[in-house]
Design a protein around this motif. Structure first.
Motif, PDB file in Angstrom:
ATOM      1  N   SER A 160       0.848  -1.190   0.000  1.00  0.00           N
ATOM      2  CA  SER A 160       0.000   0.000   0.000  1.00  0.00           C
ATOM      3  C   SER A 160       0.886   1.243   0.000  1.00  0.00           C
ATOM      4  CB  SER A 160      -0.935  -0.006   1.214  1.00  0.00           C
ATOM      5  OG  SER A 160      -1.651   1.205   1.285  1.00  0.00           O
ATOM      6  N   THR A 161       1.696   1.393   1.041  1.00  0.00           N
ATOM      7  CA  THR A 161       2.683   2.471   1.151  1.00  0.00           C
ATOM      8  C   THR A 161       4.034   1.859   1.476  1.00  0.00           C
ATOM      9  OG1 THR A 161       1.037   4.056   1.932  1.00  0.00           O
ATOM     10  CG2 THR A 161       3.340   4.566   2.391  1.00  0.00           C
ATOM     11  N   GLY A 162       5.082   2.310   0.800  1.00  0.00           N
ATOM     12  CA  GLY A 162       6.403   1.746   1.033  1.00  0.00           C
ATOM     13  C   GLY A 162       7.036   2.253   2.325  1.00  0.00           C
ATOM     14  N   PHE A 163       7.390   3.532   2.354  1.00  0.00           N
ATOM     15  CA  PHE A 163       7.945   4.171   3.541  1.00  0.00           C
ATOM     16  C   PHE A 163       6.938   5.214   4.028  1.00  0.00           C
ATOM     17  CE2 PHE A 163      11.585   2.451   1.443  1.00  0.00           C
ATOM     18  CZ  PHE A 163      12.548   2.206   2.415  1.00  0.00           C
ATOM     19  N   ASN A 164       6.466   5.070   5.261  1.00  0.00           N
ATOM     20  CA  ASN A 164       5.534   6.030   5.856  1.00  0.00           C
ATOM     21  C   ASN A 164       6.196   6.577   7.119  1.00  0.00           C
ATOM     22  OD1 ASN A 164       3.290   7.530   6.464  1.00  0.00           O
ATOM     23  ND2 ASN A 164       2.102   5.820   7.252  1.00  0.00           N
ATOM     24  N   LEU A 165       6.879   7.708   6.970  1.00  0.00           N
ATOM     25  CA  LEU A 165       7.775   8.199   8.029  1.00  0.00           C
ATOM     26  C   LEU A 165       7.263   9.505   8.611  1.00  0.00           C
ATOM     27  CD1 LEU A 165      11.111   7.452   6.147  1.00  0.00           C
ATOM     28  CD2 LEU A 165       9.918   5.991   7.780  1.00  0.00           C
ATOM     29  N   LYS A 166       7.136   9.543   9.946  1.00  0.00           N
ATOM     30  CA  LYS A 166       6.641  10.724  10.644  1.00  0.00           C
ATOM     31  C   LYS A 166       7.612  11.101  11.759  1.00  0.00           C
ATOM     32  CE  LYS A 166       1.852   9.210   9.968  1.00  0.00           C
ATOM     33  NZ  LYS A 166       0.574   8.856  10.654  1.00  0.00           N
ATOM     34  N   TRP A 167       7.757  12.385  11.969  1.00  0.00           N
ATOM     35  CA  TRP A 167       8.646  12.892  13.021  1.00  0.00           C
ATOM     36  C   TRP A 167      10.051  12.304  12.890  1.00  0.00           C
ATOM     37  CZ3 TRP A 167       3.613  11.519  14.950  1.00  0.00           C
ATOM     38  CH2 TRP A 167       2.843  12.596  15.343  1.00  0.00           C
ATOM     39  N   LEU A 168      10.491  12.052  11.683  1.00  0.00           N
ATOM     40  CA  LEU A 168      11.820  11.490  11.470  1.00  0.00           C
ATOM     41  C   LEU A 168      12.757  12.607  11.028  1.00  0.00           C
ATOM     42  CD1 LEU A 168      13.451   8.815  11.420  1.00  0.00           C
ATOM     43  CD2 LEU A 168      12.978   8.715   8.973  1.00  0.00           C
ATOM     44  N   ASN A 169      13.842  12.824  11.754  1.00  0.00           N
ATOM     45  CA  ASN A 169      14.731  13.941  11.480  1.00  0.00           C
ATOM     46  C   ASN A 169      16.186  13.497  11.376  1.00  0.00           C
ATOM     47  OD1 ASN A 169      13.113  16.622  11.646  1.00  0.00           O
ATOM     48  ND2 ASN A 169      12.335  15.363  13.321  1.00  0.00           N
ATOM     49  N   TYR A 170      16.959  14.338  10.683  1.00  0.00           N
ATOM     50  CA  TYR A 170      18.351  14.072  10.299  1.00  0.00           C
ATOM     51  C   TYR A 170      18.604  12.585  10.112  1.00  0.00           C
ATOM     52  CZ  TYR A 170      18.970  14.574  15.491  1.00  0.00           C
ATOM     53  OH  TYR A 170      18.847  14.536  16.856  1.00  0.00           O
ATOM     54  N   VAL A 211      14.478  14.583   5.959  1.00  0.00           N
ATOM     55  CA  VAL A 211      15.126  13.363   5.491  1.00  0.00           C
ATOM     56  C   VAL A 211      15.840  13.636   4.166  1.00  0.00           C
ATOM     57  CG1 VAL A 211      14.724  10.986   4.715  1.00  0.00           C
ATOM     58  CG2 VAL A 211      13.410  11.900   6.626  1.00  0.00           C
ATOM     59  N   THR A 212      16.959  12.952   3.939  1.00  0.00           N
ATOM     60  CA  THR A 212      17.664  12.990   2.659  1.00  0.00           C
ATOM     61  C   THR A 212      17.570  11.627   1.987  1.00  0.00           C
ATOM     62  OG1 THR A 212      19.215  14.676   3.420  1.00  0.00           O
ATOM     63  CG2 THR A 212      19.882  13.358   1.523  1.00  0.00           C
ATOM     64  N   MET A 213      17.265  11.621   0.687  1.00  0.00           N
ATOM     65  CA  MET A 213      17.206  10.395  -0.109  1.00  0.00           C
ATOM     66  C   MET A 213      18.316  10.431  -1.150  1.00  0.00           C
ATOM     67  SD  MET A 213      13.051  10.290  -0.684  1.00  0.00           S
ATOM     68  CE  MET A 213      13.103   8.769  -1.679  1.00  0.00           C
ATOM     69  N   ASN A 214      19.186   9.429  -1.138  1.00  0.00           N
ATOM     70  CA  ASN A 214      20.291   9.341  -2.084  1.00  0.00           C
ATOM     71  C   ASN A 214      20.122   8.123  -2.985  1.00  0.00           C
ATOM     72  OD1 ASN A 214      21.802  11.574  -0.945  1.00  0.00           O
ATOM     73  ND2 ASN A 214      22.330  10.215   0.759  1.00  0.00           N
ATOM     74  N   GLY A 215      19.995   8.347  -4.281  1.00  0.00           N
ATOM     75  CA  GLY A 215      19.931   7.246  -5.230  1.00  0.00           C
ATOM     76  C   GLY A 215      18.764   6.306  -5.004  1.00  0.00           C
ATOM     77  N   CYS A 216      17.630   6.825  -4.577  1.00  0.00           N
ATOM     78  CA  CYS A 216      16.433   5.997  -4.356  1.00  0.00           C
ATOM     79  C   CYS A 216      15.499   6.093  -5.548  1.00  0.00           C
ATOM     80  CB  CYS A 216      15.703   6.450  -3.090  1.00  0.00           C
ATOM     81  SG  CYS A 216      16.668   6.270  -1.575  1.00  0.00           S
ATOM     82  N   GLY A 217      14.463   5.254  -5.563  1.00  0.00           N
ATOM     83  CA  GLY A 217      13.543   5.320  -6.681  1.00  0.00           C
ATOM     84  C   GLY A 217      12.286   4.511  -6.466  1.00  0.00           C
ATOM     85  N   SER A 218      11.465   4.514  -7.521  1.00  0.00           N
ATOM     86  CA  SER A 218      10.223   3.749  -7.491  1.00  0.00           C
ATOM     87  C   SER A 218       9.775   3.476  -8.916  1.00  0.00           C
ATOM     88  CB  SER A 218       9.131   4.516  -6.734  1.00  0.00           C
ATOM     89  OG  SER A 218       7.913   3.801  -6.763  1.00  0.00           O
ATOM     90  N   GLU A 219       9.161   2.318  -9.101  1.00  0.00           N
ATOM     91  CA  GLU A 219       8.586   1.964 -10.396  1.00  0.00           C
ATOM     92  C   GLU A 219       7.164   1.465 -10.196  1.00  0.00           C
ATOM     93  OE1 GLU A 219      10.963  -0.650 -12.748  1.00  0.00           O
ATOM     94  OE2 GLU A 219      12.848   0.326 -12.206  1.00  0.00           O
ATOM     95  N   ALA A 220       6.303   1.845 -11.107  1.00  0.00           N
ATOM     96  CA  ALA A 220       4.932   1.333 -11.168  1.00  0.00           C
ATOM     97  C   ALA A 220       4.126   1.593  -9.899  1.00  0.00           C
ATOM     98  CB  ALA A 220       4.938  -0.159 -11.488  1.00  0.00           C
TER      99      ALA A 220
END
Length: 220
Positions: A105-115, A139-148
């Motif tokens: 349904s949801t891959g990453f569901n992140l709340k109150w997440l820092n540095y 949050v920082t995302m490096n080289g991440c992705g999603s398909e479909a």
């Protein structure tokens, strides 16, 4: 009244590796694979989850590392939030490395997440959002992705996310809503959107978008 396979409360310096968690049949998922309330210095690596409503659910975690985690056929995979009444951090200094979510349904569901950071993570075939950040997440995302996935990034409630060299691919014409923002900030650095994308970003006037070497259209 929630079933979980593995539950930890106020744990520190735990290592969990080389395990597979099976939540049950598709008709009767266990609610949680791993459930953690408050802790630090967790190392969870090379762990798989199948048929769980939520693969991992963590509250108040800091200085922890999740590496090579695979989630398949789950409802919500990585979920980080703050439970009312828990004293201490609501989620900081977390590193996700090479984590993969498929059919969810949801891959990453992140709340109150820092540095915190996601490195080379992927979400495929998300029915709602591949990545959701809320409640002042940074949050920082490096080289991440999603398909479909139906929607790639959902940014809510004064969150701040930086994407470096991330790539998003739609495989059907229906998957055209890539990013949704509400009262948040996002920076794309050398990111790519491919194939059927016709409306790359949906936003409102209270959000801020910065593009660096990223070819994308913006729709208010």
């Amino acid at each position: 009244n929630y079933a979980c396979i593995f539950c930890i409360t106020e744990g520190h310096y735990w290592t969990i590796r080389d395990l597979a968690f099976y939540g049950g049949t598709t008709e009767a998922y266990n609610n949680y694979g791993i459930f953690i309330i408050k802790g630090s210095n967790f190392l969870i690596e090379n762990v798989g989850f199948t048929y769980c409503s939520i693969a991992m659910y963590v509250f108040g975690l800091w200085m922890s590392n999740f590496t090579k985690i695979t989630c398949t056929d789950v409802n919500i995979d990585f979920n980080s939030a703050r439970l009312n009444g828990i004293v201490g951090s609501s989620g900081t200094s977390i590193c996700f490395n090479n984590c993969y979510v498929n059919r969810c349904s949801t891959g990453f569901n992140l709340k109150w997440l820092n540095y915190s950071v996601l490195n080379s993570c992927a979400v495929d075939c998300a029915a709602t959002n591949a990545y959701t950040y809320a409640d002042k997440s940074c949050v920082t995302m490096n080289g991440c992705g999603s398909e479909a996935s139906k929607s790639w990034i959902n940014l809510l409630s004064n969150s701040n996310v930086v994407l470096n060299a991330c790539q998003f691919l739609s495989t059907t014409a229906e998957n055209t809503s890539t990013v949704v923002l509400s009262n948040s900030k996002i920076l794309f650095n050398n990111c790519a959107f491919q194939d059927y994308v016709t409306k790359a970003i949906f936003t409102n006037k209270e959000s801020n978008i910065t593009l660096i070497d990223t070819d994308v259209s913006i729709t208010d």
